[in-house]
Write a protein that holds these residues in place. Sequence first.
Motif, PDB file in Angstrom:
ATOM      1  N   GLU A  26      45.552  31.081  44.897  1.00  0.00           N
ATOM      2  CA  GLU A  26      45.824  30.836  43.475  1.00  0.00           C
ATOM      3  C   GLU A  26      47.054  31.634  43.069  1.00  0.00           C
ATOM      4  O   GLU A  26      47.378  32.651  43.675  1.00  0.00           O
ATOM      5  CB  GLU A  26      44.632  31.270  42.619  1.00  0.00           C
ATOM      6  N   GLU A  78      42.653  37.505  50.765  1.00  0.00           N
ATOM      7  CA  GLU A  78      41.508  36.616  50.591  1.00  0.00           C
ATOM      8  C   GLU A  78      40.242  37.165  51.241  1.00  0.00           C
ATOM      9  O   GLU A  78      39.155  37.102  50.671  1.00  0.00           O
ATOM     10  CB  GLU A  78      41.842  35.233  51.147  1.00  0.00           C
ATOM     11  N   GLU A  81      38.458  39.698  48.899  1.00  0.00           N
ATOM     12  CA  GLU A  81      38.168  39.374  47.499  1.00  0.00           C
ATOM     13  C   GLU A  81      36.686  39.561  47.204  1.00  0.00           C
ATOM     14  O   GLU A  81      35.849  39.530  48.105  1.00  0.00           O
ATOM     15  CB  GLU A  81      38.569  37.920  47.205  1.00  0.00           C
ATOM     16  N   GLY A  82      36.373  39.744  45.932  1.00  0.00           N
ATOM     17  CA  GLY A  82      34.990  39.835  45.500  1.00  0.00           C
ATOM     18  C   GLY A  82      34.325  41.175  45.778  1.00  0.00           C
ATOM     19  O   GLY A  82      33.103  41.281  45.732  1.00  0.00           O
ATOM     20  N   SER A  87      39.781  44.854  40.384  1.00  0.00           N
ATOM     21  CA  SER A  87      39.423  45.599  39.180  1.00  0.00           C
ATOM     22  C   SER A  87      39.816  47.067  39.307  1.00  0.00           C
ATOM     23  O   SER A  87      40.345  47.672  38.365  1.00  0.00           O
ATOM     24  CB  SER A  87      37.928  45.460  38.903  1.00  0.00           C
ATOM     25  N   GLU A 112      42.412  29.000  34.472  1.00  0.00           N
ATOM     26  CA  GLU A 112      41.229  28.621  35.246  1.00  0.00           C
ATOM     27  C   GLU A 112      41.259  29.155  36.681  1.00  0.00           C
ATOM     28  O   GLU A 112      40.932  28.439  37.635  1.00  0.00           O
ATOM     29  CB  GLU A 112      41.038  27.105  35.217  1.00  0.00           C
ATOM     30  N   THR A 113      41.648  30.423  36.817  1.00  0.00           N
ATOM     31  CA  THR A 113      41.692  31.078  38.123  1.00  0.00           C
ATOM     32  C   THR A 113      40.765  32.287  38.124  1.00  0.00           C
ATOM     33  O   THR A 113      40.304  32.736  37.073  1.00  0.00           O
ATOM     34  CB  THR A 113      43.119  31.557  38.446  1.00  0.00           C
ATOM     35  N   ARG A 114      40.547  32.827  39.300  1.00  0.00           N
ATOM     36  CA  ARG A 114      39.760  34.064  39.402  1.00  0.00           C
ATOM     37  C   ARG A 114      40.470  35.186  38.647  1.00  0.00           C
ATOM     38  O   ARG A 114      39.816  36.030  38.029  1.00  0.00           O
ATOM     39  CB  ARG A 114      39.549  34.443  40.871  1.00  0.00           C
ATOM     40  N   GLU A 116      42.312  34.956  35.936  1.00  0.00           N
ATOM     41  CA  GLU A 116      42.038  34.803  34.507  1.00  0.00           C
ATOM     42  C   GLU A 116      40.644  35.344  34.180  1.00  0.00           C
ATOM     43  O   GLU A 116      40.473  36.071  33.190  1.00  0.00           O
ATOM     44  CB  GLU A 116      42.135  33.335  34.079  1.00  0.00           C
ATOM     45  N   ARG A 117      39.663  35.034  34.997  1.00  0.00           N
ATOM     46  CA  ARG A 117      38.303  35.531  34.752  1.00  0.00           C
ATOM     47  C   ARG A 117      38.249  37.058  34.833  1.00  0.00           C
ATOM     48  O   ARG A 117      37.559  37.706  34.039  1.00  0.00           O
ATOM     49  CB  ARG A 117      37.322  34.887  35.736  1.00  0.00           C
ATOM     50  N   LEU A 118      38.971  37.637  35.779  1.00  0.00           N
ATOM     51  CA  LEU A 118      39.001  39.095  35.909  1.00  0.00           C
ATOM     52  C   LEU A 118      39.565  39.742  34.648  1.00  0.00           C
ATOM     53  O   LEU A 118      38.988  40.691  34.112  1.00  0.00           O
ATOM     54  CB  LEU A 118      39.845  39.518  37.119  1.00  0.00           C
ATOM     55  N   HIS A 121      37.134  39.500  31.830  1.00  0.00           N
ATOM     56  CA  HIS A 121      36.013  40.416  32.081  1.00  0.00           C
ATOM     57  C   HIS A 121      36.408  41.863  31.773  1.00  0.00           C
ATOM     58  O   HIS A 121      35.582  42.651  31.297  1.00  0.00           O
ATOM     59  CB  HIS A 121      35.556  40.286  33.538  1.00  0.00           C
TER      60      HIS A 121
END
Length: 146
Positions: A26, A78, A81-82, A87, A112-114, A116-118, A121
Amino acid sequence: MAALCYRVARVDDIPAMMSIRNNVRENALVHAVIGHEDYVQAMTVDGRAWVCERDGEVVGFACGRKTQGDVWALFVREAHEGRGIGSALMERVEGWMVEVGVDRIWLVTAAETRAERLYRHRGWIEAGVRAKTGEVEFVFPAPAGP
């Protein structure tokens, strides 16, 4: 699993940083070419960067630029990640930028990417969508006054 180590990035980390940046799923570079000197400028003249290492391998990095007031980069390999690395890197960039007195900290990312969500959050506030690119602009919430 080996422990993660976070530290200020060095110029000799740039090849690993470029490899991470150039191999993302992304927010891939489409029209821009970011070279070695761009990294040097961003992390030594305009701002500061941090890396996360695992077993001596750079697995993520982030860079904030004081002169522009932006988060220039945040990328994690990659395979890593997670795990909270993004963060933790953002925490370092945000803290440093507040510490050095940046009044308005901002960044842009694809919608609409990871990423953006991070940012959502972490409490970043959407400032709008750029008409030309469709990227979402975020601003970091100002610290509360005394």
